[in-house]
Motif scaffolding. Structure first.
Motif, short mmCIF file in Angstrom:
data_model
loop_
_atom_site.label_atom_id
_atom_site.label_comp_id
_atom_site.label_asym_id
_atom_site.label_seq_id
_atom_site.Cartn_x
_atom_site.Cartn_y
_atom_site.Cartn_z
N HIS A 147 35.45 38.15 42.56
CA HIS A 147 35.84 39.24 41.67
C HIS A 147 35.87 38.71 40.24
O HIS A 147 36.92 38.31 39.73
CB HIS A 147 37.21 39.80 42.07
N ASP A 205 38.50 39.76 37.59
CA ASP A 205 39.91 39.47 37.82
C ASP A 205 40.56 38.91 36.55
O ASP A 205 39.99 38.07 35.86
CB ASP A 205 40.05 38.46 38.96
N THR A 248 36.58 49.43 39.33
CA THR A 248 36.05 48.08 39.41
C THR A 248 34.61 48.07 39.89
O THR A 248 33.85 47.15 39.55
CB THR A 248 36.92 47.16 40.29
#
Length: 100
Positions: A9, A12, A43
């Motif tokens: 990710h 993040d 996201t």
């Protein structure tokens, strides 16, 4: 050997504004391809943007299972984003088997 990071990710908060350096470091260390994973609509849009920015970066879009408790949940964004971004979206879904 070609290295492939199949799940991370990049957006993040723990990475701050170091995305450029992280991708460069990965490439410098033999990681040729990476998949950035979206957890929800917001996201998923971010990972698409990042995948369009960085060479060797692709993405998975979807909804984290823990977020799917609403009977009225609209998942139509997945198909729409996929159809608009087939060049970088290589998977649909977020497995979400984290034990925390």
């Amino acid at each position: 050997m070609t290295l492939f990071d199949s799940h991370f990710h990049l957006y993040d908060d723990k990475y701050g504004n170091e995305q450029d350096e992280i991708i460069k470091n990965a490439h410098d260390n033999g990681v040729k391809y990476m998949v950035d994973i979206g957890l929800d609509e917001e996201t998923s849009k971010i990972v698409i943007e990042q995948a369009n920015k960085y060479e060797g970066l692709y993405c998975a879009i979807g909804m984290y299972p823990e977020y799917c408790n609403d009977d009225e949940l609209d998942l139509s964004f997945i198909e729409r984003l996929f159809n608009e971004n087939k060049n970088v979206v290589v998977a649909l879904g977020e497995i979400g088997l984290d034990y925390h």
